[in-house]
Structures are given as structure tokens and as C-alpha cells.
Write a protein that holds these residues in place. Sequence first.
Motif, PDB file in Angstrom:
ATOM      1  N   ALA A  77       0.833  -1.196   0.000  1.00  0.00           N
ATOM      2  CA  ALA A  77       0.000   0.000   0.000  1.00  0.00           C
ATOM      3  C   ALA A  77       0.874   1.254   0.000  1.00  0.00           C
ATOM      4  CB  ALA A  77      -0.921  -0.002   1.221  1.00  0.00           C
ATOM      5  N   GLY A  78       0.203   2.394  -0.125  1.00  0.00           N
ATOM      6  CA  GLY A  78       0.903   3.677  -0.151  1.00  0.00           C
ATOM      7  C   GLY A  78       0.121   4.639  -1.009  1.00  0.00           C
ATOM      8  N   GLY A  79       0.438   5.909  -0.900  1.00  0.00           N
ATOM      9  CA  GLY A  79      -0.283   6.916  -1.669  1.00  0.00           C
ATOM     10  C   GLY A  79      -0.032   6.804  -3.161  1.00  0.00           C
ATOM     11  N   THR A  80      -0.834   7.520  -3.926  1.00  0.00           N
ATOM     12  CA  THR A  80      -0.670   7.535  -5.366  1.00  0.00           C
ATOM     13  C   THR A  80       0.743   7.988  -5.733  1.00  0.00           C
ATOM     14  OG1 THR A  80      -1.517   8.496  -7.422  1.00  0.00           O
ATOM     15  CG2 THR A  80      -1.599   9.893  -5.478  1.00  0.00           C
ATOM     16  N   GLY A  81       1.396   7.264  -6.641  1.00  0.00           N
ATOM     17  CA  GLY A  81       2.740   7.630  -7.081  1.00  0.00           C
ATOM     18  C   GLY A  81       3.834   7.367  -6.066  1.00  0.00           C
ATOM     19  N   SER A  82       3.562   6.548  -5.061  1.00  0.00           N
ATOM     20  CA  SER A  82       4.560   6.323  -4.009  1.00  0.00           C
ATOM     21  C   SER A  82       5.657   5.340  -4.415  1.00  0.00           C
ATOM     22  CB  SER A  82       3.877   5.817  -2.735  1.00  0.00           C
ATOM     23  OG  SER A  82       3.177   4.612  -2.978  1.00  0.00           O
ATOM     24  N   GLY A  83       5.390   4.519  -5.419  1.00  0.00           N
ATOM     25  CA  GLY A  83       6.381   3.530  -5.840  1.00  0.00           C
ATOM     26  C   GLY A  83       5.965   2.099  -5.542  1.00  0.00           C
ATOM     27  N   LYS A  84       4.662   1.880  -5.409  1.00  0.00           N
ATOM     28  CA  LYS A  84       4.145   0.544  -5.074  1.00  0.00           C
ATOM     29  C   LYS A  84       4.470  -0.480  -6.164  1.00  0.00           C
ATOM     30  CE  LYS A  84      -0.015   2.155  -4.738  1.00  0.00           C
ATOM     31  NZ  LYS A  84       0.312   3.592  -4.937  1.00  0.00           N
ATOM     32  N   THR A  85       4.244  -0.095  -7.413  1.00  0.00           N
ATOM     33  CA  THR A  85       4.467  -1.020  -8.528  1.00  0.00           C
ATOM     34  C   THR A  85       5.941  -1.387  -8.651  1.00  0.00           C
ATOM     35  OG1 THR A  85       2.563  -0.099  -9.710  1.00  0.00           O
ATOM     36  CG2 THR A  85       4.152  -1.381 -10.999  1.00  0.00           C
TER      37      THR A  85
END
Length: 209
Positions: free
Chosen positions: A10-18
Amino acid sequence: MKQSILIGIAGGTGSGKTSMAKNIVRDFNPDQVVIIEQDSYYFDLKDIPLDARHHHNFDHPEAYDFELMKQQIRNLIDGKTVEIPVYDYKTHTRSSEVHRVTGHKIIVLEGIMVLFDPELRDLMDIKIYIQTAPDIRFIRRMTRDLKYRGRTVDSVINQYLDTVRPMHEQFIEPTKQYADIIIPEGGHNSVVVDLFKTKVTSLLKQLAK
């Protein structure tokens, strides 16, 4: 009987999850690994006028079909085949196509809300939260939405101010309390990535017993 391990990122949008998801599983057999995006489970907005869809709050928990998501994740963990929806970001509808998934030992579920639902969290073997500075996340979101999702600069900025930022503070940021580990800068943290690879290998060995 459990056939797979589930990793939630998880994490905010654009945080680097992918990036984190890809780096964790990079050295494993591709046939053993599947990365599932939570965005696949956005509700279909086909019954809403097109203009209204663009003003929908996509950063609220109610934007996601959690029941379908949990059902399909449970089935995958049990070794069953599922048909994951394919979401069209330009029309905000589900495509007639589906993504058929089965037989993977490592399931990675990544998205802004993957640590929000208690039942979903309970299915996870590893829970990760990616912590990244808001300005970096906004720039990444802007770049992605302009390049891949057919948005304009004004629409991205307005959406960020109206829903993305307040929803992050209300619903997403608080879920980091449920993470096993909070990682700064996501997949660029090579030390943490190596530690998780070791943990995943250990969990796979336990499955084989």
C-alpha cells in the motif's frame, strides 16, 4: 488448503508501489508470480453519464469492489482460477475482457487501499506501506495520468486538490499502522527489497511442507 502467499503493498498515489512489487518478485520464477492492481476492482461507472464520471471520487474506499476483490484473492490463495476485471481508465468502465489468473505461488496485491479492509489484511502474509514525499508522488501521478490515462494538466491538478490529497490524509495514510514495515521510497530501497526476497523464499518453503 492454502496454496499461495499473499503480499500487500500500500501507499499513496505515485509512491512507488508497482516498482516495489516488481523488485521483490524479480528473481523468482515468472510462472510462480502474479501482481494484481487494486485498481482492477474499481466499480464499473457505465450507468453514470460520461461527464459525471470524471468528477467521481476514485480515492474513497467506496470506489472499490472489496467484496469481489476478497473473494478472488481467497480463491487464488486456495489455488483456484479467477477472472480479474480489466478497467478502462479513459471511460471509467470495466472492459468486456478479463485477466485470467491461476496457479501462482506468489500473489502481490498493490494499491492505495489494500491495507484498508480488515478481512483483506488478514489474508496477507506480508504487509508493506510505501512512504514517499507528497511532491514526488504528485509529480509521478501527473506524469502517469498525462501519458497513459488521457488526462489534462488542469484535470489532474483539480482532482488532486479536490479528492486525492484529502482522501490520502483521511483513508490511506492511517493504514500504515497495519503494515509490517514502512519503507521510504519504495522499490529504490535495495536493502529492504533483498530482505523481503529472503522472507518470501522462507514462506515458499513453508508452503511446500
